[in-house]
Design a protein around this motif. Structure first.
Motif, PDB file in Angstrom:
ATOM      1  N   ASP A   1      18.229  74.985  42.564  1.00  0.00           N
ATOM      2  CA  ASP A   1      18.622  74.198  41.404  1.00  0.00           C
ATOM      3  C   ASP A   1      18.739  75.080  40.163  1.00  0.00           C
TER       4      ASP A   1
ATOM      5  N   VAL B   1      19.004  69.503  34.848  1.00  0.00           N
ATOM      6  CA  VAL B   1      19.695  69.841  36.096  1.00  0.00           C
ATOM      7  C   VAL B   1      20.832  68.859  36.348  1.00  0.00           C
ATOM      8  N   SER B   2      20.547  67.577  36.278  1.00  0.00           N
ATOM      9  CA  SER B   2      21.586  66.583  36.563  1.00  0.00           C
ATOM     10  C   SER B   2      22.704  66.637  35.523  1.00  0.00           C
TER      11      SER B   2
ATOM     12  N   VAL C   1      24.597  70.204  36.232  1.00  0.00           N
ATOM     13  CA  VAL C   1      25.119  70.434  37.579  1.00  0.00           C
ATOM     14  C   VAL C   1      25.902  69.236  38.102  1.00  0.00           C
TER      15      VAL C   1
ATOM     16  N   THR D   1      24.729  78.990  37.229  1.00  0.00           N
ATOM     17  CA  THR D   1      26.165  79.040  37.529  1.00  0.00           C
ATOM     18  C   THR D   1      26.952  78.165  36.558  1.00  0.00           C
ATOM     19  N   ALA D   2      26.447  76.957  36.319  1.00  0.00           N
ATOM     20  CA  ALA D   2      27.128  76.038  35.417  1.00  0.00           C
ATOM     21  C   ALA D   2      27.193  76.599  34.002  1.00  0.00           C
TER      22      ALA D   2
ATOM     23  N   ASP E   1      21.962  76.904  40.466  1.00  0.00           N
ATOM     24  CA  ASP E   1      23.086  76.009  40.158  1.00  0.00           C
ATOM     25  C   ASP E   1      23.242  75.818  38.652  1.00  0.00           C
ATOM     26  N   VAL E   2      22.128  75.679  37.948  1.00  0.00           N
ATOM     27  CA  VAL E   2      22.185  75.552  36.490  1.00  0.00           C
ATOM     28  C   VAL E   2      22.752  76.832  35.873  1.00  0.00           C
TER      29      VAL E   2
ATOM     30  N   ARG F   1      26.631  82.184  44.574  1.00  0.00           N
ATOM     31  CA  ARG F   1      27.356  81.115  43.894  1.00  0.00           C
ATOM     32  C   ARG F   1      28.487  81.674  43.027  1.00  0.00           C
TER      33      ARG F   1
END
Length: 306
Positions: free
Chosen positions: A186, A279-280, A283, A192-193, A189-190, A26
């Motif tokens: 997930d 997460v939401s 991300v 990375t954010a 992704d977190v 990522r």
């Protein structure tokens, strides 16, 4: 909407593992410069054609106990992503030594993967290790100015597939408790954010609870696994004593057996049931449920299709 900033070198520990490798891909996709810390360079993540990831260096260290190699790996690095070590009797010492190596190397920021419900009296014994690590991280941050973010992950979806015995039965003292398991993707992704947010300081000192979108009983987990695999998967609720007795012949050390058993009793105690929206929020999309993960990543649970 998160906006990315790929400024500064990022070190990813455990880069050959399930979580570290996902993060490495990522970060590479976003143009970040990174240094992958691995035991074996041959196991570092690579592109499909065998080439290294772009803007990527490799650093070799023989585990977190190799303090000199870890300091060298962190030299010139702005951010370290610290994947927690495998369970061991000296796990906390390994974590603290690595945190200290990062500070000694001049690292500005460290993102650590912890566990939900980390506390000195957590039912899940391995979650206590994470609490002690978090305490050390906070103390180091206070005296050194190290900027920190903690990702408290729930059990991974993949781990639930490993609960299934050869006979298709999940055995453990979880009762009717629930677990809000999450996918490695997930969590990546977190991470990375958090790492590449163009406003990174808003994550300084933050602790995020990284969970899936629903909390399931192990009976529901078994039914979900059975539907996806076409195999008969069931859940048998053991007593705590039965759980220790059924695992006594594995030849594992007492601390390891205690970790196995208390992962179930923590579910029974309700300590893994909380569903977070982190997460939401971070991300920009919902976390993947166990059923979605099984559908999207069939290669990850090939052990069930026997």
């Amino acid at each position: 909407m998160v906006r990315w900033s790929a400024d500064g070198l990022v070190a990813v520990t455990g880069a050959s593992g399930r979580l570290g490798s996902r993060l490495a891909f990522r970060l590479a996709a976003e143009g970040a410069r990174q240094r992958l810390v691995v035991r074996d360079p041959a196991q570092a993540p690579r592109l499909a054609d065998g080439r290294r990831l772009p803007e990527c260096e490799i650093a070799v260290a023989d585990g977190y106990a190799d303090a000199d190699a870890m300091r060298a790996a962190f030299h010139g690095v702005r951010t370290v992503f610290l994947v927690s070590a495998r369970e061991s009797a000296d796990r906390v010492a390994l974590h603290t030594a690595t945190i200290d190596a990062a500070v000694a190397a001049g690292v500005e920021r460290l993102v650590y993967t912890s566990f939900v419900g980390a506390a000195p009296d957590a039912t899940f014994t391995f979650a206590r290790d994470h609490w002690h690590t978090e305490q050390h991280l906070a103390a180091v941050a206070e005296r050194s100015g190290l900027r920190t973010t903690v990702l408290r992950d729930n059990l991974y979806h993949h781990a639930l597939t490993m609960f299934v015995g050869d006979d298709g039965v999940i055995r453990g003292p979880a009762g009717d408790g629930r677990v809000a398991s999450v996918s490695h993707d997930d969590v990546a992704d977190v991470a990375t954010a958090v790492i590449l947010d163009e406003r990174p300081r808003r994550h300084d000192g933050a602790t995020y609870e990284v969970t899936g979108p629903q909390a399931l009983t192990l009976a529901e987990v078994a039914a979900t696994l059975a539907e996806a695999s076409g195999r008969d998967v069931t859940y048998h609720a053991e007593s705590e004593q039965e759980a220790y007795e059924s695992r006594a012949g594995y030849g594992a050390e007492p601390f390891e057996v205690a970790g196995w058993v208390t992962s179930y009793t923590a579910i029974a105690a309700g300590e893994l049931a909380h569903v977070s929206d982190d997460v939401s929020r971070l991300v920009g999309r919902p976390a993947r449920s166990l059923a979605q993960w099984l559908d999207d990543y069939p290669a990850e649970w090939a052990n069930l299709r026997r």
